[in-house]
Every structure is written in C-alpha cells, then in structure tokens.
Design a protein around this motif. Structure first.
Motif, short mmCIF file in Angstrom:
data_model
loop_
_atom_site.label_atom_id
_atom_site.label_comp_id
_atom_site.label_asym_id
_atom_site.label_seq_id
_atom_site.Cartn_x
_atom_site.Cartn_y
_atom_site.Cartn_z
N GLY A 122 28.87 36.39 33.57
CA GLY A 122 29.18 37.08 35.01
C GLY A 122 29.86 36.28 35.79
N HIS A 123 30.64 35.09 35.50
CA HIS A 123 31.10 34.29 36.45
C HIS A 123 32.37 34.65 36.63
CE1 HIS A 123 27.56 31.75 36.19
NE2 HIS A 123 27.94 30.79 36.83
N PRO A 163 41.54 37.11 38.54
CA PRO A 163 40.72 36.64 39.39
C PRO A 163 39.68 37.44 39.84
CG PRO A 163 43.01 37.11 40.60
CD PRO A 163 43.15 37.09 39.21
N VAL A 164 40.00 39.01 39.81
CA VAL A 164 39.02 39.83 40.24
C VAL A 164 37.95 40.20 39.12
CG1 VAL A 164 40.63 41.03 42.02
CG2 VAL A 164 40.71 41.67 39.67
N LEU A 165 38.34 39.81 37.80
CA LEU A 165 37.46 40.14 36.76
C LEU A 165 36.63 38.87 36.56
CD1 LEU A 165 39.98 42.27 34.40
CD2 LEU A 165 38.38 42.86 36.44
N THR A 166 35.17 39.17 36.16
CA THR A 166 34.24 38.13 35.57
C THR A 166 34.94 37.63 34.23
OG1 THR A 166 33.01 39.86 34.29
CG2 THR A 166 32.49 39.42 36.46
N ALA A 167 34.31 36.53 33.71
CA ALA A 167 34.55 35.81 32.58
C ALA A 167 34.59 37.08 31.23
CB ALA A 167 33.57 34.67 31.94
N PHE A 205 40.41 52.05 34.49
CA PHE A 205 40.12 52.70 35.89
C PHE A 205 39.48 51.59 36.63
CE2 PHE A 205 38.56 55.32 39.27
CZ PHE A 205 40.00 55.67 39.73
N HIS A 206 38.60 51.02 36.05
CA HIS A 206 37.89 49.96 36.40
C HIS A 206 38.70 48.74 37.18
CE1 HIS A 206 34.55 46.92 37.00
NE2 HIS A 206 35.24 45.89 36.38
N LEU A 207 39.76 48.45 36.51
CA LEU A 207 40.63 47.55 36.89
C LEU A 207 41.33 47.86 38.11
CD1 LEU A 207 41.72 44.92 35.80
CD2 LEU A 207 43.49 45.92 34.64
N VAL A 208 41.72 49.26 38.16
CA VAL A 208 42.34 49.71 39.33
C VAL A 208 41.36 49.55 40.55
CG1 VAL A 208 42.90 51.75 40.41
CG2 VAL A 208 43.80 51.35 38.14
N LEU A 209 40.01 49.67 40.56
CA LEU A 209 39.22 49.69 41.52
C LEU A 209 38.97 48.30 41.91
CD1 LEU A 209 36.39 52.43 40.64
CD2 LEU A 209 38.24 52.41 42.29
N VAL A 210 38.76 47.38 40.93
CA VAL A 210 38.53 45.99 41.44
C VAL A 210 39.60 45.54 42.24
CG1 VAL A 210 36.80 45.48 39.64
CG2 VAL A 210 39.05 44.96 38.92
#
Ligand code: ATP
Ligand code: MG
Lengths: 223, 395
Positions: free
Chosen positions: A138-139, A98-102, B2-7
């Motif tokens: 970017g969604h 859920p925290v990442l864009t498509a 590391f980006h994944l850790v931050l988000v």
C-alpha cells in the motif's frame, strides 16, 4: 534463429536538418535465457539499441527479431500489444506512477490482459513478494527508498511474465547496497525463472552479474 | 482504468477543484440566463387576444383619468373593463424581498377567471347572503375595503394564513397599508404569476390618491377575439385628441413592451452566456494542457507497458470530461433548483422563473463539449507522443 536477433541495424536520428547516425549496420545475437550486459561510452547508442529491441522505437533499416517476431515490420498498435506480451522494461529512474500504490503500479500492465481484479491483485502481490516488498503493497513511491522503487519497477516489469527483460542502467541512480540488491534480483530472475535479460550499464562491477558483456562504440559492437 | 483517471484527478486536488468550480459557475450562469430568457418568452405567450390592455400612450408609468372607464365600456366589442394599478410597496419587515402588489377593481379577477382559481377564501357569517353578481368565493373580499387576495406561492413563501393581516409600506403611495387576506389564488396556467397581492382600487383611490382616481392600466375583455385589432384602433382613435392619448395593444404585446423596457436584454444575456462558456473553455483547456505536460514521461511509461495511443487518448479526454461534466452538472442543477426556490420573478411582472429540464440537459451537453474540446488537444499530444522523445526529456 536466436531468441533476440538483430541484423544490419541502422538508426539515424533526424534533428532539424541534421542527420545523426547512431547505429550503423549493427548485428547481434542473444540466446534464450542469456543475461547480457551492454556497455559503452556515453552517447554510443546503448539506450537506442535497447529501445529498438524493446519495440519502443523503430529502426531506419535492418531487422530485429525477438522471440520469433520480426518487430521491424509491426505497426504502432501491433507493437503496443506485442510489448505488453513480450517485454518487461526497467528504467534508470524507475518511472513509477506517483499517484498509484506499489500494488497498483504493479497491477498496471495487467490491465492490458484479460483477467479479473482478484486475479490481478494475486499476481501483483506475488510479484512484489518476489522482489521482497510483500510488506509494502500500500506504499506510494514517495514513501519508498530508491532501491525499493526500483524493485517495484522490476516487479512491474515481470508481472505479466514477459519473455525478455530490458533494463537501462537499472543501478545507475542507486547507492552500492541497493544496486547490489537489484543486481542479485536480476541474477535470480535469470537463473531461477530463466528470463532473458539485456542490461545497459556503465558499471563494470554490475556487468559482472551478466553471463556476457557486449561493448558498443560509436554505433558498432567492439567485442 | 477509470480508477487511474480518478487518481490522476486527485493528484492536484486544488487545481481540479478550481477548474471544476469554474465550470460549475459558468454552467450555473448559463442555465440561469437561459431561465430568464425562457421565462420572458413564456410570459409573452401568456397573453390572449381575448384581452387588450389600454395604457397611457407616452409611457406605462403615466396614469390615465378614471373617467376613461365609461368611454372604454361603451366601445363596441368590449365586454368588460377592469382597472389595474401598480402599487410598488414593500414589506417593512423584509424590504429586500420584493413582491408585486396591484390595486384592482371588482372586474379584474372575473376577467382572469379562465387563468386563475380561488383556492381558499373567507366565509361570510352564517345567514348573510352574498351580494348579487359576485362570486361567492370573493364575497368577503368584495365587501371589505381593506381585504386582499394573495397568490399561493407568496402565501407559502411568507407562511401567511388566510384571515391574517399583512402590512405593506407604500413607496409611490406613502404610509403603511394593512390588508386582511381574504382569498388565495392559484394559477391554472404555469405562466401566470402566483406571487402577487391584489387589493381594492377603491381603497387606493381613497387613501392614496385623495379620491381623484388616476388609473395605471385598463384591461379590456373582448366579446370577439377576432376583432381585437379593430377594437384597439377604435379605442386609440377615440382618445387621439384627448390628453392623455392611449395606446391599446394585446396583452401579449403589452408584456413584450414591458420586457423591452429592459432594453435589448435578451440579446445581451445570450451574448454574455456565450462569452462565459467560451472563456471557461479556454481556462479548462489551458489547465488540462498544463496538467498533461507535467505527465509527459508517465504517458511514455504507459505506452512502454503496452497501452496504445488510443487508450492514452481516451484517458486524457475522460479526465477532462469528468471535471467539466461533473462541474457542469452541479452548476446546471444548482441553477434549476436554486433559482426556482428563490422565486425570482422580475418585480412581479413575470411569472416565477423556471429553468427547464431541457436547459439543464443542454447545459450538461455544453459541459460535455467543453470537456471534449479542452481535452482534445492535450489528448492528441499525449497520444502522438513518441516514447523515446518523452523519456529522453526527463533523463
Ligand atoms: N530521440 C532522439 N533524437 C535525436 N537524437 C537522439 C535521440 N535519441 C538519442 N539521440 C542521439 O543518439 C546518440 C546515442 O544516444 P543514446 O541515448 O542511445 O546513448 P547512450 O549510449 O544510451 O548514452 P548514455 O550512456 O549517456 O545513456 C546520442 O548522440 C544522442 O544525442
Ligand atoms: Mg542511455
């Protein structure tokens, strides 16, 4: 040897003191480029079989050979690497981050392959365009409909160009129209890109998209 | 990666922020407490056996007669005797902002000449010769009854200028006392306090004691440091039958005694520091555990995609470490710069507090350990997670 070959497969779950036999000496062959629908009543072991083929669960006994590798013999870390190279998995509930864009969701499997950020982005964008979501890079998942989420999940499954796509009731949570789109997409991946697909489904209509149906009942194949 | 850790840290910003803040606060307190302890330790070191301090045997807070001066002077091995008297006043304009004032006699600054420099001083009018035997830098100070000498830190903090008049309101000795700044001193050793105001004991005696001198402490300069303990016992023996009797000790012991007036402070402080660190550890661990449990199925998905158990383990630990090391670094640096800026110095008895860089690094190290420990259990759980079990839970 077939592309996917399961022989004399047994799976017994242990819950507390109780032994639950799920698959009982099951054998199955699937050829390269086939699209197989796996059907059967609830609790018959469809998900279990799919997970065993996908190398995210290990059998009690028997052999599973996928694309020339006998995965029943692999260790945890070997299996993980094998999965990232061989299997694309599609879940009923999409299971996007859920925290990442498509785009980031689709890039995720590529983190396990040696390539730079630009290359990753290029491939992930291509995969999303392929599933018709080139305008939604970017969604975030919450900004997408269920059908769109499932198509992002399909893009994620195919982005590292796996040899086999496994889908567990991919249309189970979708309305008729979105389900139809997903099925058409899978058919296209099968015919155009020659992907071998194993799809679990309850829906006889969905099963018609496949080349072949396999029925599972109480841990054995019935037809 | 590391980006994944931050988000992931950003998915519940309030929770992340609160955890970070609690670690920040804990490490701030830890470093501040360590600073106090280190400063105490350091102040004990400042004393030198070349000096002894004679005080009232009963307690530091009771004075001794001024007549003891001659008798001390006469003791074999004593080179010079100086008077120092705690004044305990406050700035009427700024009563909360404490600084120490001592009424001292003309021997006091010379005895400490190896520890302090006079860096600014008022000049005598042209043609007027300095009094004999007086440091020319202190000539104006010595000839002016209401003059004072001020530490450079206090000057800077208050923005005072040489020649300016400053008023101190007495608490022990009532009334408003106006002094003219005639000199500024700077410590040669880091441990010597630079935030005090020194003025003439004779002025205190005349205006505040009705002429009859009572002295807080005598500072004795010794001819031969190796005879310090013999001199000390000779003095206390001499006054044994007098009222009051005296207690003479090295400056070091005197300061240690002052410190112990605060009871078992150092020990308690260390205990408090440990308790804080430990409770924060529990909070951080709990938060991590809750936050990871919510994401069980996501870990399963990552593993399905081919992320190894080790990678998932590393991700969870990294997340915990970012929070704790981030918070810890902020807290430790805040303690270092905040406390040093504030000039806090325990009522002037101690040099201004310093938080050493080593303390800051130990603090950050502790934060790292908190991060590792609090991340360890959730990371183990996440890495041991079996995909099929985790996925079933959500279906
Ligand atoms: N991890 C597990 N631990 C214990 N028992 C399990 C586990 N996974 C599955 N089972 C049991 O194995 C049997 C088959 O489950 P499975 O999920 O494979 O069925 P399914 O055919 O996919 O059913 P559905 O159509 O409801 O998804 C069920 O009785 C189930 O309770
Ligand atoms: Mg199932």
């Amino acid at each position: 040897m077939a592309w996917i070959e399961v022989s004399d497969l047994r799976k017994v779950y242990q819950r507390d003191q109780q032994q639950i036999p799920v698959l009982d000496g099951l054998s199955l062959k699937i050829e390269e480029g086939e699209f197989v629908a796996l059907m059967g009543p609830s609790g018959s072991g469809k998900t279990t079989l799919l997970n065993l083929i996908g190398g995210i669960d290990s059998p009690t006994s028997g052999d599973i050979s996928v694309a020339g590798t006998n995965i029943a013999r692999l260790s945890g870390a070997e299996l993980a690497r094998w999965r990232s190279n061989t299997i694309g998995y599609i879940f009923q509930l999409y299971n996007l981050m859920p925290v990442l864009t498509a785009l980031q969701n689709v890039e995720l499997p590529l983190l396990l392959h040696k390539m730079n950020g630009a290359e990753r982005r290029k491939r992930a964008t291509f995969a999303l365009e392929l599933v018709g979501l080139g305008d939604r890079l970017g969604h975030y998942p919450r900004q997408l409909s269920g059908g769109q989420e499932q198509r992002v999940a399909i893009a994620r499954a195919l982005v590292s160009d796996p040899k086999v796509l496994l889908a567990d009731e991919p249309t189970g949570d979708l309305d008729r129209k979105s389900g139809e789109e997903v099925l058409q997409l899978l058919e296209r991946l099968n015919t155009e890109f020659k992907k071998t697909i194993v799809m679990v489904t309850h829906d006889p209509h969905a099963a018609e998209s496949a080349d072949r149906m396999v029925h599972l009942d109480k841990g054995v194949l019935s037809a | 990666m590391f980006h994944l850790v931050l988000v992931n840290l950003g998915r519940n910003p309030l929770r992340t922020l609160l955890t970070l803040a609690s670690v920040t606060l804990a490490l701030f307190l830890f470093c501040a407490l360590s600073g106090v302890l280190d400063t105490l330790q350091e102040s004990i070191k400042v004393g030198s056996e070349t000096r002894l301090v004679t005080r009232n045997k009963v307690s530091l807070i009771f004075p001794m007669p001024k007549s003891y001066m001659q008798r001390l002077q006469a003791v074999d091995g004593v080179k010079r005797v100086a008077i120092s008297n705690w004044f305990g006043g406050s700035d009427p304009a700024n009563p909360r902002d404490f600084f120490a004032q001592f009424a001292v006699d003309e021997n006091y600054i010379p005895i400490y000449s190896s520890d302090v420099d006079i860096v600014e001083w008022s000049q005598l009018p042209a043609g007027v010769p300095a009094p004999a035997g007086v440091d020319p830098k202190l000539a104006v100070f010595e000839t002016e009854q209401t003059a004072c000498v001020v530490g450079i830190k206090l000057m800077e903090k208050r923005g005072w200028k040489l020649g300016q008049q400053v008023t101190v309101r007495g608490t022990i000795y009532p009334g408003d006392w106006t002094f003219t700044i005639r000199g500024v001193y700077k410590a040669k050793k880091k441990s010597f306090d630079e935030s005090s105001l020194l003025f003439h004991f004779s002025y205190l005696e005349q205006k505040g004691m009705g002429g009859s001198g009572q002295v807080g402490i005598y500072v004795l300069q010794l001819a031969d440091p190796s005879r310090a303990s013999a001199v000390a016992s000779a003095i206390d023996g001499m006054f044994q039958t007098s009222a009051p009797s005296t207690r003479t000790e090295s400056e070091q012991a005197f300061q240690a005694g002052f410190v112990s007036m605060y009871g078992n402070l150092p020990f308690v402080l260390r205990l408090v520091g440990l308790a804080i660190v430990f409770s924060i550890l529990l909070i951080a661990a709990n938060t991590m555990m809750v936050s990871m449990r919510e994401r069980t199925s996501e870990f399963a998905v990552l593993k399905t995609l081919g992320f190894t158990d080790g990678a998932v383990f590393g991700m969870v630990v990294a997340e915990a470490a970012v929070i704790t090391v981030g918070g810890g670094t902020i807290g430790a640096l805040a303690a270092k710069f905040g406390i040093e800026k504030s000039g806090f110095n325990m009522l002037g008895f101690l040099p201004s507090m310093t938080v050493y860089w080593s303390t800051v690094f130990v603090g950050i190290g502790i934060a790292l350990v908190i991060g590792a420990v609090s991340g360890l259990i959730p990371a183990l759980q996440a890495s041991r997670l079996r995909i099929v079990d985790a996925l079933r839970r959500v279906e």
